[in-house]
Design an enzyme around this catalytic site. Sequence first.
Site, PDB file in Angstrom:
ATOM      1  N   ASP A  40      46.865 -33.763 -31.079  1.00 38.36           N
ATOM      2  CA  ASP A  40      45.802 -33.658 -32.075  1.00 38.36           C
ATOM      3  C   ASP A  40      45.582 -32.248 -32.648  1.00 38.36           C
ATOM      4  OD1 ASP A  40      45.524 -35.942 -30.583  1.00 38.36           O
ATOM      5  OD2 ASP A  40      43.465 -35.570 -29.968  1.00 38.36           O
ATOM      6  N   GLN A  56      46.506 -29.617 -29.611  1.00 42.19           N
ATOM      7  CA  GLN A  56      46.776 -30.044 -28.239  1.00 42.19           C
ATOM      8  C   GLN A  56      48.244 -29.754 -27.935  1.00 42.19           C
ATOM      9  OE1 GLN A  56      44.256 -32.455 -26.115  1.00 42.19           O
ATOM     10  NE2 GLN A  56      43.472 -30.568 -27.007  1.00 42.19           N
ATOM     11  N   TRP A  64      53.612 -35.202 -23.121  1.00 40.54           N
ATOM     12  CA  TRP A  64      52.175 -34.939 -22.961  1.00 40.54           C
ATOM     13  C   TRP A  64      51.857 -34.646 -21.499  1.00 40.54           C
ATOM     14  CZ3 TRP A  64      48.149 -37.165 -20.232  1.00 40.54           C
ATOM     15  CH2 TRP A  64      46.860 -36.796 -20.633  1.00 40.54           C
TER      16      TRP A  64
HETATM   17  C1  FRU Z   1      43.861 -38.322 -28.923  1.00 41.72           C
HETATM   18  C2  FRU Z   1      43.558 -37.861 -27.516  1.00 41.72           C
HETATM   19  C3  FRU Z   1      42.117 -37.412 -27.365  1.00 41.72           C
HETATM   20  C4  FRU Z   1      42.195 -36.471 -26.201  1.00 41.72           C
HETATM   21  C5  FRU Z   1      43.525 -35.805 -26.412  1.00 41.72           C
HETATM   22  C6  FRU Z   1      44.234 -35.450 -25.152  1.00 41.72           C
HETATM   23  O1  FRU Z   1      45.236 -38.298 -29.202  1.00 41.72           O
HETATM   24  O2  FRU Z   1      43.868 -38.876 -26.596  1.00 41.72           O
HETATM   25  O3  FRU Z   1      41.219 -38.461 -27.169  1.00 41.72           O
HETATM   26  O4  FRU Z   1      41.123 -35.561 -26.176  1.00 41.72           O
HETATM   27  O5  FRU Z   1      44.316 -36.704 -27.163  1.00 41.72           O
HETATM   28  O6  FRU Z   1      45.406 -34.727 -25.427  1.00 41.72           O
END
Ligand code: FRU
Length: 492
Positions: A40, A56, A64
Amino acid sequence: MTEGFDTRDAAQYPAIRRQLAADPYRPRYHFVAPANWLNDPNGCIQWQGTYHLFYQHNVAGPLWSDIHWGHATSTDLVHWRDHAIALAPTPDSPDADGCWSGCAVDNDGVPTLIYSGNTIGADGTRRQQTCIATSNDGLQTWEKHPANPVIAGPPPGMETVQYRDPSVWREDATWYCVTGSGIVGIGGTALLYRSADLVHWDYMHPLLTGDVGSHDPLWTGPMWECPQFFPLGNKHVLLISVWDSGTKYVAHYVGTYANHRFTPESLAYTDVGGSFYAPQSLQDDRGRRIMWGWLRERRDRDAQQAAGWSGVMSLPRVLSLLPDNTVGVAPAPELMMLRGAYTEIVNHDLASGEAILDVYGDCLEIRAVFAPGDAQTCGLVVRRSPDGAEETRIIYEAATQRLTVDRTRSNATARSDDPITGGVVALTGDELLVLRIFLDGSTIEIFANERLCLAERIYASRADSLGIAAFATGGTATLRQFEAWNMASIWE
Ligand code: FRU
């Protein structure tokens, strides 16, 4: 297989970017992380004229995990400069297992981030709490507040699906925050809070709660991530990212906001492709509402691991309120500064069949204007190999007024569960179909008539899948105008 990258040390970014630049799937004018995982957009803010984009980011790999905040700035909305990691998890703290999504505000001159700290309990369950951090060196380094978490979790007594992603704005002297959640058995919700100081927060009520049982006009699911609430024209917009044990898609309500209650009047998809998610926006000093979203990969984990990077930021999209109170969307005009070598074709009649155009590339902006005429379908083929075996089709179907991207033959090997994505562009009267198409490595972003957006990812397997054709079926359409520009890279 790429050797693993480490993106903790910003001094390495130029070398890492140069190394990855040879990857044909890597965009050249969309923002991407130097390497490794990006999801994000976070903390979008214009500060003393400079745009700040946080994101992110996993500093240790292209999947991730262990989320940090990456940071980039731009003075022109097009070229980005990397900065050091802004937020990293602090052991034994409310963000020990990740600094998840959040926003940035200007607290009377003090830049402040409000974000979700993630911790993983002994039983493996993840928990998010609202944290804040401030900077006193111009948004470069951040100090976490000793009072964290400033919101320790969902309102007591509320049975929630998940809870995260604070988004904050100011009305007069008071701060307001919506946080994404879902009420078990009821639907996704955006919970509204208020505060005088960003540290002490009072829960007010849900700004809005969806109905998980309703599919009219679209399903808003059991849980909303990344709610964003802002004025647009004389209406308000609530953007939601629908989550159901995984990220789904983005939708927005348009409605009216009075007495801290939001009354929605319409609901629509924000992007009708299968890649766009978790957008965030800012209002800039020209009053424009500019939005970025995460363009998810559409390839498997092994491919992302091998590439050494994952995730693309969408182009900056400028939102507007249209006369019918729906949301209009256009690429930021600043992107035109990237336009280089130009090709133009005018008034090309397309009887049933395909016309190969003398334009090639995977780093292009295309503007194509169609009069659909009596054709059943018309559109463009992009990323086409000379023998036509590999191609991506952009199709407008007159009967349904649907614009779709068909990736069935975009690449020789990869399969996708939903190779055809799209939505309705209702042309009125003699209205022409005006497409602006941005091809950039594995990214395709389409803006149709400044009111429909469609982002997808294409992983052509052949280096010569660069051709473009126009087509019509079942009648004659006219390609009134076709323009294409080679686009410059934003990284030198
Ligand atoms: C959206 C999300 C958010 C969270 C973040 C974690 O893609 O899942 O809800 O804060 O990514 O990386």
